[in-house]
Motif scaffolding. Structure first.
Motif: not given
Length: 188
Positions: A172-173, A178-179, A181-185
């Protein structure tokens, strides 16, 4: 179809007072003239036929009035056809508008459901739920450790349960990282 020569013969026969086609007189002759005058390829034949007759001026007048009457009927019929086709198009448009309205009515609940799902599963919401699940996995690991220290688990059971709880926690961590990172991109 008659050739120019055949039409001239008919005109001469009429000049001599002989009906060219076994009777019929003036109506038959006018009918023939109208038929022949409508075809562009018979223009010269038509003229030869009319000019050969002694009452050519009367015939020309009759033909002209018949042509005008035919044109009037043709224009009226074309007008009706145009009105009918316009009415048909309007009916088709109204039918299609009703179909669109029915489809939109059926689509509305589906759109609402889609929007609800999209809201529930927005990346930010998923990250929040994932963080809650990470905390739950951490608490389960702590709970397994506490139960072992109180003597509720034997060593093999503790290792198995603690290992499984930590695998869930770390999976889960990794997903949360990863989620994030996607949100920041994503552009805002």
């Amino acid at each position: 179809r008659m050739s120019v020569e055949e039409l001239q013969v008919c005109g001469w026969m009429i000049n001599l007072g002989m009906p060219p086609f076994g009777g019929g007189g003036i109506p038959l002759m006018i009918g023939m003239i109208v038929i022949f005058s409508e075809a562009a390829q018979y223009e010269s034949a038509f003229d030869a036929f009319i000019n050969a007759h002694p009452h050519s001026k009367t015939l020309k007048g009759s033909v002209d009035s018949l042509k005008a009457e035919i044109k009037t009927h043709t224009d009226i019929n074309e007008g009706r056809l145009k009105e009918e086709s316009v009415a048909s198009v309007h009916n088709d448009i109204e039918r299609m508008e009703r179909e669109i309205t029915n489809l939109e009515r059926k689509l509305l609940p589906k759109r609402q459901n889609r929007d609800e799902i999209a809201t529930k599963n927005a990346p930010e919401i998923l990250l929040q739920r994932l963080n809650v699940a990470i905390n739950e996995a951490e608490e389960r690991s702590v709970d397994v450790m506490d139960r072992f220290t109180r003597g509720e688990f034997q060593l093999p059971d503790f290792v198995k349960n603690y290992y499984n709880a930590r695998v869930v926690y770390h999976a889960r961590m990794a997903k949360a990282d990863r989620l994030q990172e996607i949100l920041e991109q994503q552009p805002r």
